[in-house]
Design a protein around this motif. Sequence first.
Motif, mmCIF file in Angstrom:
data_model
loop_
_atom_site.group_PDB
_atom_site.id
_atom_site.type_symbol
_atom_site.label_atom_id
_atom_site.label_comp_id
_atom_site.label_asym_id
_atom_site.label_seq_id
_atom_site.Cartn_x
_atom_site.Cartn_y
_atom_site.Cartn_z
ATOM 1 N N VAL A 1 38.833 44.977 41.967
ATOM 2 C CA VAL A 1 39.703 46.156 41.958
ATOM 3 C C VAL A 1 40.440 46.238 40.625
ATOM 4 N N ARG B 1 43.665 46.129 47.307
ATOM 5 C CA ARG B 1 44.029 47.295 46.493
ATOM 6 C C ARG B 1 45.542 47.364 46.309
ATOM 7 N N HIS B 2 46.280 46.979 47.343
ATOM 8 C CA HIS B 2 47.748 46.977 47.231
ATOM 9 C C HIS B 2 48.199 45.962 46.182
ATOM 10 N N GLY C 1 44.106 50.292 41.394
ATOM 11 C CA GLY C 1 43.576 50.331 42.745
ATOM 12 C C GLY C 1 42.180 50.878 42.891
ATOM 13 N N GLU C 2 41.508 51.147 41.780
ATOM 14 C CA GLU C 2 40.137 51.644 41.857
ATOM 15 C C GLU C 2 39.186 50.488 42.151
ATOM 16 N N ALA D 1 46.575 44.830 43.645
ATOM 17 C CA ALA D 1 46.209 45.334 42.331
ATOM 18 C C ALA D 1 47.216 46.369 41.830
ATOM 19 N N VAL D 2 47.585 47.294 42.698
ATOM 20 C CA VAL D 2 48.509 48.360 42.299
ATOM 21 C C VAL D 2 49.920 47.808 42.127
ATOM 22 N N GLU D 3 50.345 46.936 43.027
ATOM 23 C CA GLU D 3 51.696 46.376 42.967
ATOM 24 C C GLU D 3 51.865 45.476 41.743
#
Length: 223
Positions: free
Chosen positions: A161, A115-116, A165-166, A118-120
């Motif tokens: 993901v 998730r990190h 982050g979903e 994906a968000v980063e």
Amino acid sequence: MATLAAVTRELACHAVVGAIERQGGTLYCVALFFGPDGYLGLHRKLMPTAAERCLWGQGDGSTLPVIDTGAGRLGAAICWENYMPLFRTAMYAKGVDLWCAPTVDDRDAWQATMRHVAVEGRCFVLSASPYLRRDALPADLHPVQGDAPDTVLVNGGSVIVSPLGEVLAGPLRDGEGILTATLDLDDLARARFDFDATGHYARPDVFALHVDESARAAVTYRC
């Protein structure tokens, strides 16, 4: 290789497949890329993890592809390469949209890492982790987890993901299976509107990363 290339040509699809590559007397952990045109290239794991260093070779910067599929740019980081911040930065700079993360790390902490990333990276992350029981191994191997046939050695955890982050599918545990998800590629632009790690959110006046993508050979010849 030929069989996988034939399948992706026939189905007009893309695939990222984990494999063991042998070159001379050295083995490499690799991710192979296939598409409608067949074999497209590979990524060799840069740093073998823990006891893997006793056996596996190290890749170099010449096998860090990000492949344009026409719909999105496809790249891969193998297992604990996902923990390497500079590796991730190099891939983000290449504009990776679909981040593939094959692994055998089935811990809950791995889910947080996916998730990190994906968000980063503001990218879709597709992580494949196997489900493996003792009875799938040869009898002369003795895992530390035990020798009972139904002992679970790797409990999956495959997950998909979104760029924010979903969790779109998974994590898949406690058995074999296939995860699917429909990806809205417009989410890439939406997610990068307010954060682009190597674009408008970067500070090249303060931080810089230099990547050597040359092939490194132990022996070179001059004529």
